[in-house]
Structures are given as C-alpha cells and as structure tokens.
Design a protein around this motif. Sequence first.
Motif, PDB file in Angstrom:
ATOM      1  N   SER A 145      52.006 -17.323 -14.366  1.00 44.81           N
ATOM      2  CA  SER A 145      50.890 -17.004 -15.257  1.00 44.81           C
ATOM      3  C   SER A 145      51.116 -15.667 -15.937  1.00 44.81           C
ATOM      4  CB  SER A 145      49.583 -16.960 -14.468  1.00 44.81           C
ATOM      5  OG  SER A 145      49.383 -18.171 -13.805  1.00 44.81           O
ATOM      6  N   LEU A 146      51.614 -14.722 -15.144  1.00 43.01           N
ATOM      7  CA  LEU A 146      51.887 -13.396 -15.699  1.00 43.01           C
ATOM      8  C   LEU A 146      52.918 -13.513 -16.817  1.00 43.01           C
ATOM      9  CD1 LEU A 146      51.412 -10.385 -15.541  1.00 43.01           C
ATOM     10  CD2 LEU A 146      53.191 -10.229 -13.816  1.00 43.01           C
ATOM     11  N   ALA A 147      53.960 -14.311 -16.541  1.00 38.14           N
ATOM     12  CA  ALA A 147      55.008 -14.491 -17.546  1.00 38.14           C
ATOM     13  C   ALA A 147      54.417 -15.104 -18.816  1.00 38.14           C
ATOM     14  CB  ALA A 147      56.116 -15.380 -16.989  1.00 38.14           C
ATOM     15  N   LEU A 148      53.596 -16.126 -18.648  1.00 40.91           N
ATOM     16  CA  LEU A 148      52.982 -16.759 -19.817  1.00 40.91           C
ATOM     17  C   LEU A 148      52.104 -15.776 -20.583  1.00 40.91           C
ATOM     18  CD1 LEU A 148      51.967 -20.362 -18.717  1.00 40.91           C
ATOM     19  CD2 LEU A 148      53.597 -19.683 -20.471  1.00 40.91           C
ATOM     20  N   LEU A 149      51.380 -14.948 -19.816  1.00 43.08           N
ATOM     21  CA  LEU A 149      50.505 -13.949 -20.440  1.00 43.08           C
ATOM     22  C   LEU A 149      51.324 -13.022 -21.321  1.00 43.08           C
ATOM     23  CD1 LEU A 149      47.480 -12.791 -20.211  1.00 43.08           C
ATOM     24  CD2 LEU A 149      48.459 -11.160 -18.635  1.00 43.08           C
ATOM     25  N   VAL A 150      52.443 -12.548 -20.765  1.00 40.21           N
ATOM     26  CA  VAL A 150      53.265 -11.583 -21.500  1.00 40.21           C
ATOM     27  C   VAL A 150      53.931 -12.251 -22.702  1.00 40.21           C
ATOM     28  CG1 VAL A 150      55.274 -10.077 -21.337  1.00 40.21           C
ATOM     29  CG2 VAL A 150      53.646 -10.186 -19.442  1.00 40.21           C
ATOM     30  N   VAL A 151      54.545 -13.431 -22.454  1.00 35.21           N
ATOM     31  CA  VAL A 151      55.203 -14.145 -23.558  1.00 35.21           C
ATOM     32  C   VAL A 151      54.174 -14.468 -24.636  1.00 35.21           C
ATOM     33  CG1 VAL A 151      56.358 -16.288 -24.187  1.00 35.21           C
ATOM     34  CG2 VAL A 151      57.010 -15.089 -22.100  1.00 35.21           C
ATOM     35  N   GLY A 152      53.026 -14.960 -24.182  1.00 34.78           N
ATOM     36  CA  GLY A 152      51.956 -15.288 -25.125  1.00 34.78           C
ATOM     37  C   GLY A 152      51.570 -14.083 -25.966  1.00 34.78           C
ATOM     38  N   TYR A 153      51.519 -12.919 -25.313  1.00 39.83           N
ATOM     39  CA  TYR A 153      51.138 -11.707 -26.027  1.00 39.83           C
ATOM     40  C   TYR A 153      52.097 -11.431 -27.177  1.00 39.83           C
ATOM     41  CZ  TYR A 153      50.094  -6.878 -27.058  1.00 39.83           C
ATOM     42  OH  TYR A 153      49.769  -5.730 -27.713  1.00 39.83           O
ATOM     43  N   PHE A 154      53.403 -11.553 -26.869  1.00 45.15           N
ATOM     44  CA  PHE A 154      54.370 -11.235 -27.917  1.00 45.15           C
ATOM     45  C   PHE A 154      54.343 -12.281 -29.019  1.00 45.15           C
ATOM     46  CE2 PHE A 154      56.038  -8.410 -24.617  1.00 45.15           C
ATOM     47  CZ  PHE A 154      56.008  -7.246 -25.362  1.00 45.15           C
ATOM     48  N   ILE A 155      54.156 -13.542 -28.618  1.00 42.00           N
ATOM     49  CA  ILE A 155      54.046 -14.584 -29.648  1.00 42.00           C
ATOM     50  C   ILE A 155      52.833 -14.295 -30.538  1.00 42.00           C
ATOM     51  CG2 ILE A 155      53.512 -17.025 -30.034  1.00 42.00           C
ATOM     52  CD1 ILE A 155      55.157 -17.662 -27.566  1.00 42.00           C
ATOM     53  N   GLY A 156      51.706 -13.991 -29.881  1.00 45.48           N
ATOM     54  CA  GLY A 156      50.480 -13.740 -30.636  1.00 45.48           C
ATOM     55  C   GLY A 156      50.606 -12.537 -31.551  1.00 45.48           C
ATOM     56  N   ALA A 157      51.351 -11.518 -31.078  1.00 44.39           N
ATOM     57  CA  ALA A 157      51.477 -10.299 -31.872  1.00 44.39           C
ATOM     58  C   ALA A 157      52.418 -10.492 -33.048  1.00 44.39           C
ATOM     59  CB  ALA A 157      51.956  -9.158 -30.976  1.00 44.39           C
ATOM     60  N   ARG A 158      53.436 -11.378 -32.873  1.00 45.38           N
ATOM     61  CA  ARG A 158      54.449 -11.541 -33.915  1.00 45.38           C
ATOM     62  C   ARG A 158      54.084 -12.629 -34.921  1.00 45.38           C
ATOM     63  NH1 ARG A 158      58.523  -8.835 -31.012  1.00 45.38           N
ATOM     64  NH2 ARG A 158      57.342  -6.927 -30.802  1.00 45.38           N
TER      65      ARG A 158
END
Lengths: 419, 477, 250
Positions: A145-158
Amino acid sequence: MATDVHSPSWVNTNHPAPPQRPPASEVGVLGWLRTNLFIDIGNSILTIVTLIVLYYIVTNLVQWAIGAYWTPIWVNRKIFAVGLYPTAQLWQPALVLLMVSALFGVSAGQWGSMIRGLGFGLGVLLLALALIPIGLEAQLVMAGSLALLVVGYFIGARLPIPNKLLSIAWILSLPATLILLLGGLNFPAWGISWTFAPLVDTNLWGGLMLTMLLAVVGIALSFPIGVLLALGRRGNLPVIKYFCVGYIELIRGVPLITLLFMGMTMLPLFLPSNWGNPSQLVRAVTAITFFSAAYLAENVRGGLQAIPKGQYEAAEALGLGSFDKLRFIILPQALTKVIPAIVGQFIGLFKDTSLVSLVGLLELVAVGKAVIQQPEWLGVPGGVAKEVYVFVAFVFFIFSYGMSFVSRKLENKLGFGKR
Amino acid sequence: MTSSTLAHTRPPFYRDTRTIAILLQVLFLIVVLVSGWFLYNNMVTRMAAGNTAAGGALSWSFLSQTAGFGISEGPTFRPEESYSRAYLIGVINTLRVGIVGVILATILGLFAGIARVSNNWLLNKLASIYIEIFRSTPLLVQLLFWYVGVIAALPTVQDAADLAGIGYLTNRGMYLTWIYPSETGRALTWWLLGGVLVGLLVSWLRRRQLERTGVPGSGALAGAAAFVVVVGVGYAVAMFTTAMPATTNYELRRGDRGVLFEDLNGNNAFDLNVDRGLAHVPITLFDADGQVIATGATDGDGAFRFVDLPAAATRIEWRTPAPLAISEPQRQGFNFAGGISLTPEFTALLLALVAYTGAFIAEIVRAGINAVNKGQWEASRALGLSTGDTLRMVVLPQALRVIIPPLTSQYLNLVKNSSLAIAVGYPDLFNISRTIVNQTGAEVQGILLVMATYLSFSLITSLFMNWYNKRVALVER
Amino acid sequence: MAGHAEDFDIIIAKNVNKWYGEFHALKNVSLDVKRREVVVVIGPSGSGKSTFIRTINRLEEHQSGEIVVDGIPLTHDVRNIEAIRMETGMVFQQFNLFPHLTVIQNITLAPINVRKMKKREAEERAMQLLERVGIPEQAQKYPGQLSGGQQQRVAIARALAMQPKIMLFDEPTSALDPEMIREVLEVMEELAESGMTMVVVTHEMGFARGVADRIVFMDAGEIVEIGTPEHFFTTPQHDRTKLFLEQILK
C-alpha cells in the motif's frame, strides 16, 4: 559615544552604529527560560507547581505503562483491525487498502494541500505497520500500500489526470469497497446474487475497519442530504424551509444514541414486510447518515451564508437558471469554504461511531470490551481493562488528532479560518 | 405587435414565478406526506403482524402501569410506583449529572483555557496536551476507562482511601460529608428560595439606584447581603420556632434499626405511604435496663440503622435537631452510611463528561480570549492593571460575548452525551426509557418520549440564551 | 435587428412603482430608451436609480407598471424573464466576478451553459472580448489576482459574451481607485461608440457629459428631469437638479 545632553546642539558622528548583541539574559537557553517560565515571581511559582504536577503524572504513567500487561492487545491484533472477518478472506480488505492507498497517492499528487497532508499521514502509518512484525502477510500488504501511495503520488504529480475522473474514481471506490468486503452482491428480495468469493456476513465485519467504514460511509451518504437540507433552509419557499429547519433542529436536539436505538428497532418497521429486515450494519449506517446530515447541513449553511449576494445577482443577470446558478457558482464556492468544518465533522463522526458498540456492532470499542472479557485474562491482577481502553483510545487519537492537525495547518496556511 | 397588449398576457401557471413557488411547495408536501404515509402504513402493518412485543399499539396507557423494577439511585423510587414516575426519576438523574457536570466542566474549561493563553510555556503545553488528548478520543472510551479501568480499580470499602476527613473513595463509589436540612429545617428551602428572589430584587433596585446617581458598580453586593439576611432570619426562625411534631413516634425493628416518624394516622405503627419519616434527627438508643447502647441520627427518610450492635434496644429518645445537620459517612459493614454517596456509575459518568466537555470549553475560552483585541491588553497594562486584573476586568467580560453561544451548545452537548449513561448502567432518562420499552414493548412511544424530553431541554436553553444574549447586547450599546 | 423595426424603443418603462415594505422606492417611473442610445442616470444616493435599472432585468421585482425590453414584456413568466436577461448584460459596482473561476471561465460560463455555445467557440469569442477590453494576457488568472480596474473590465467582457442588445451599468466605477476609473470609462466609451444601447448609473459627470445621449436625473424615487447633456448641465430646469449639480460640480 555618549550623547552630550547639556549642549544645545549635538551631532552623532558615530552614526551608523554597529548592532550589538543583546544581553545574555535575553537570548539563548537562558533567555528562553526567563521569558517563557520565570518572567516574574507568580510565573515562577506556577512553573514550579506545574513541574511537580507533571512529575507526578509522568512518573505514575511511566510506571504504569512499564508494569502494564499488553499481551491481550498483541494477541488480538487481527480482531482489533478487522473484527471477525474470516482469516482466509483477508485478501479482500487488503485489496481495499491497496485501492484506497493508490487513490490517495494519485489525489495527493494531483490536488495537493489537505489531501497531501492526509496522504502523508497515511504513509507514515503504513510504514510503521509494515515495520512492526504484525505478521508477514499483513506487513507485505502495508508495504504494498505504501508503495502504491508513493507511486500514485508521483503519477498524480506528473500526469495531468482530469479532476472529474479522479472524483468519479473516489465516488466509485465506495461501492467497490463494499462489494469487495462482501464478496459480491446479494439481494435475494430483488433476485440479485453475484459472488466472486464466499459472502461475508456484515455482522462479522469489525474493528478499526468497521469504525472507518461507518465514518466514511456516514459522511459520504449524508453529504447530498446535508447539502439539500442546507439549500432548503436557505431558500425562500416557506414550506420546504420549515421542513428543513424542523428536521435539522430535531436531529441536532437529540443524542446520537437515541437515533441509533431508533434505527435498530424501528427501521425494520418502516419497511414493507416483503423486504425482510435490514442487517445491523445497514440500520446503524442509516441512523448515522440521518444524524450526520443535519450537522452537515448546518456546516454547509455557514458556507452559503458567506457567499455575497452579488454572486447570486451576477449569475442571474447572466441568465443562468436556478440549477446552473447553484451548480456552477454557489455550491463550488460554499463547499470550498466549509472543507475545514466538514473535516472537523468527520473527526467527530469518527469518534461517534464508537456508540454503535452499544447496539451490538463489533467496532473498535466493542472489540475492546470483548477482549477484556476473554477468559485468558481473568487471572491478571487488576484486569486488563486499562490497557485495552488506553490502546483503543490511542488508535482513535492517532486518527482524530492526525486529521485535525493536518486540517488546522492548512487552515492557517490558506487563511480559511479568516472570516 | 405592441407592448401594451403583450404585457397583459398571463403566462401559463407553470411558467409564472408566483405560482411556481406554490407549485413546488405543494409538490414537496405531497412527496413528504406520501412517504410519511408509506412508512407509517408499513409500521402499522408490521406491528399488526406481531413483529414487535406485546403492547405495540400506539397507546400511552402503559405510563400509569406499575413499573416493577427498582432504580439504583436518584430520588427514592419503589417498584410498585408507575412507569411515568420511573421516567421522571430518569429525567431528574439526567439533570443531576447534567447540572453538576456543566458547573464542573465550566470551571475546568475556564482554567484550562486561561492556561492555554498563559505566557508560561510549561503550563500552556500541559493544558494543550490535556485538551488534545481528551478532544481526540471518543467520550465512550473515556467513560469506560474511568468506570472499568479506574474506579473499579480503587480500594474496597474495607481499605477505603480517606479523603482528608471529608469523605472516602472506594470502588463502590465516593462518600462525602454533606449538609442536609433536618426535620426542623424543612422550611429552609422556602427561605432559600425567598432569599434568592429578595436578593435579585434588591440587586436590581440597587443597580437602578446606582445608575440614577451615576455611581459605578453593580447591585451584586447588595443582593448577596439581602440573600444572607433572609436566609439568616430563616435559620433563626427555624431554630427557635420549629419543634418536633407532637405525634412523633418510633418503630424499632430488630432492635438495631427502625424508623422515627410523625404518626399521621395515630395507629402507633409506621405506614409507608401515610406517615412521614423525620429526617436527620439525633437519637439515642436504650436497652431494657435503661443503659445507653448507642447514639446516632436518622437518615433523610427518618430511618436509622446500627450495625454490630446486640439487637437489644427497647427504647429510643430523640432531641430536636438544628435546622441543618452535618452528615458524615460512616462505615457500616460492607458499605458506608450517612453523608452523600456518589455511585461509581455517577462518578464515572460525571468524570468523563467533565473531562471531555472541559477540553472543548477550554478551546472556546481560548478562542474567546484571543478574539479580544490585543490593544485591550496593552491599554489596561498601560493603566497599570496586573495581568490577573486585566483578564478578570477587561478581557473576560469582552470575551464572554464570543464565548457564550458555543458554550451553550457545549452545555447542551454535555446533557445529550449524558445518555451514554446506558454504557455504565447509570439510570438516566434514556437508560430508564430502554428498561420501560423492554418491559412494555412501547418502542415508538419510548423513542418519542425521549426525543421530546431532550428537545425541550434544547428549547428551554435556547430561549434562555436568546434572552441572555439580548441582555448582553443591550449592555454593549 | 431582425423582426423589429429599427426605430422601436428597446426599453419601455411605464409608471413603474416599487415598495420595500412601507418605503416607496420608485414612484411612477417612466422612461423609453431607443436602440443605440446611451442613457446616463444620475442622482443622489437613495434616489432609486440603482433600483430602477435593477428592475429592468428583474433583479428587483416592481409591483406595478410595465416594463418591456426589446419587445418582451417583463411579466411573471419565467420564459420572458430568461429572454430579457439574455438580451441584457449587467455590470455591477462590486464587479461580482466568480472568484473560483479563471477569467476565461468567468466569461465562457454563461455562453456555454445558457446559449449552448461550443466550448471552443466560446473561448475564442472570450479572447476577442478580452482583447477588446485590453487584457488578453490575464485570461488564465483568477479574479483575486487582478486589480479592480482589470476586474471591472473582465466583468464587462463577461456581460458582452452573452451578445446582449442592452448593457446596464450599476455604478461601475464607484468601487474603483481613482487611477483605475479611466481605464474602465475608456472601455465604456468605446462600447458606446460601437452602437451598444446602454443605461448607465454613475457619478462620473465627465462621462455623462461626453458620452450620454440623454441624462436622467432622479431624486426620491422619481424622475425629476430628462435632457441632453448640453441642456442638462447648462440650463437645468428643476430646483432640485440645480441644487444637485451645484453640490457635485463645486
């Protein structure tokens, strides 16, 4: 150079003078202590008295915490987390957590501000749970979940993801969560039955999962009702207005627990006989929704009142109809203004869900009660009630305080608090 | 086409702004009525089908039936009394914990709130930790913690913790020394009430007089003095004029216990619903040889009880008591008698409500004080007022106007939250209503009764607050 | 315009009365405005001039009398009210821009949702209008980031985006700092030259003198005097008008 005070005219030839350090008593540790703790005699006495009280509290607390018996909590960690949910099907709540984490990540990257703060809090929590040896599978889920949160964050930001898409994803995540936890859809009365896993009875749902679910579903379902009630109350149609006022004041005037008992015993009565009896969970959610809607309406009304009359007039002058006026002009502004209030209400509701333990649902407090009653701990001198309730309080504290902390930080930053 | 003809064409009713509003409301009313009828109809059908316990029909006659259950605390209640009286006891119990809770929570919140704006860093942080912890955890958890975790873990009656002579703390509750009006002081209640009225009147007159003469000050002192005078006179009157009733009689049961009463029907025996027990009268017990074997006093119901005595008493004597009697808790077997006793349920509920609400009130007080302009502090400092005087005479009076509305809603919250009593078994109105509903099956009536009661609390409070706000606003002008 | 004769009075107000409770705010106000005409309404505060122009697009409801806008009678008919509002643009004293929308969104909102215009087309038109009011570079900003003068020019562009036949101005410069009044008045002057029918409530006597075809003086809810600027400023007839002009031109 000293000023020559007696001469009729004098010029400061040393100007500009270099700045000098303030006296030692004003800066550094000493200065801080002086201004914050010992500025005068009264203050010094206050400091000393407080210190004594603090010493007494802290030593007692530490002593108790060291001597306390935490085993019951550790042993029952699964029940505290998800209640009696079947162990073999824990992958279903795990999927929900993964889904929500990913959504949180993307939204945090995309929307920033409050969601980013909450997402950060979620990340810290997931990290802590991934590191504590609560069980390999659970830790892997947390780490994932943590990994998804972080990956999701970068996807959302980019990537530019349309707001609409993200909002729809959030709205759909709610039924998705329910279907995932149930293991399918089952409404025998309407002939709907579709499952992908053995159905999990809602009476088995429990622990923190149920607490969270009740609060989230409660606020989500009460949102549209609350907005309508607020609009009705603000509107100029007397019949609708007094109906809304009556509803809001009635609900706000009685304790939640009366509504919960009412939901439990009277909700089935209100339905046609051939619909059968709704589950305990549905009854509780209904009561919570109707309760929360009244408070939400008052919050939204606050936002509506803060919108200047000119906004209505400008919309009307442009020829926007009543519905468009609300949709494009009034509600977007009013709802943005009341986000902090709604977060506050969510925190309140999150705490209030503890009351469903009194009507037979197995949320966090009820789990605590059950754990205290377990025969294994009967021999523990003094019982384990203190430990269990402190733990339960701690869990509530982390979430409530975390949310209010983020909300307050942002309120200050965005100046939401200013009127 | 000319304007004058067009202007007079009446639009169809569904496009006319005047009729649209009416149409919408009629439509809304129809929807509400139809859904209300749908729900009601379902309810009646289900009830008729026997889905509920007996007595489901919407009748209120159950209220006058015999309750058949006891109530553990509050005003005396006997199982043979009616459901309506049982409910009334519940209301009184709610008000009991509510009123005491409101007073204590205000004091706690005021101190914590002032500590929160204090420039003493340590005190400030301590208050903030208290506020955050108690605001961020559910009241129910706090209540259970106090009840199961703390009070249940207190010493037993045998090892009761002595509270410096004012009472005892045990896992059966708290026992405190208390002052009661005795048999001869019964009229004191009226004197007290009269004192309050006279005090209010005098303070109002005094204020008017002060205003007319232009002297600054309030009538509070004059009012207080008038109150003290009236109550003092009342006390003296009670002391010197009231005697014990001529028909005072006693009944000894098992020698060490009995009751002292006014024999209203003159049959020399104590009849529960006829004769009146004599409260807090000092008595002496004699045995058959005329030897004094014990001294003591009756309780609030005129009953007395001695433990660990040979059941040998044959005669008692009584003295005329002072109007007010000090009653100290005394150990009697596995319990205490005398004084005032706070049950574990009451104590836990009170503690939880006070600690929880106090934290919210503290935040309100802090916000109120912060809302007062910084210039006010500076101005009163410049006038030479101390920090305490500034707070008391300049800042708090102004902050009050900001504080009062949210404070009121906290008070109401406290009263509403007292319904959590059901979690620890304190017999408040909601708890008793559940007992009644479980016994009678009058589900709908029970809910309606409870809701109406809480709503009337809200209504009375908001009426009072409206009146108060008007007063405060007037002072401003 | 198609369907209507060119000499048709585009606004007809006949014996308009309005009360706020007991207060008689408009007393038998009658005024006709011709196509392409610029009418400036002046008068002391509380004279009912704002109330009057707000009755024209039904922001205020009049209780008696007739108002006809572009041949459409202003009745209680929702359809008529909608039609009149589409024909009239309004500019407010406090700008009343939508703070949660960008400048371009402010301008395109109504054309897209009321006139059902394509988004692309609406945005192109919006850019043209922004260029016309001189601030095309501000299109993506939020109203809060603009100066008062810029906001008011956006508000004018927003009103024009609905392609109205009439523009109503309710004290458009009263909330502006002095240095910004000029830029807004210039836009209004340009608009008047382009042939727009305008009713302007203002205290800007320079604008009234230079641009107005007719000046209406209102006092205490009544029209006291109507005249050309030249006539009005040089030989006012009524005592009340003289007094007002004396005070204002001192």
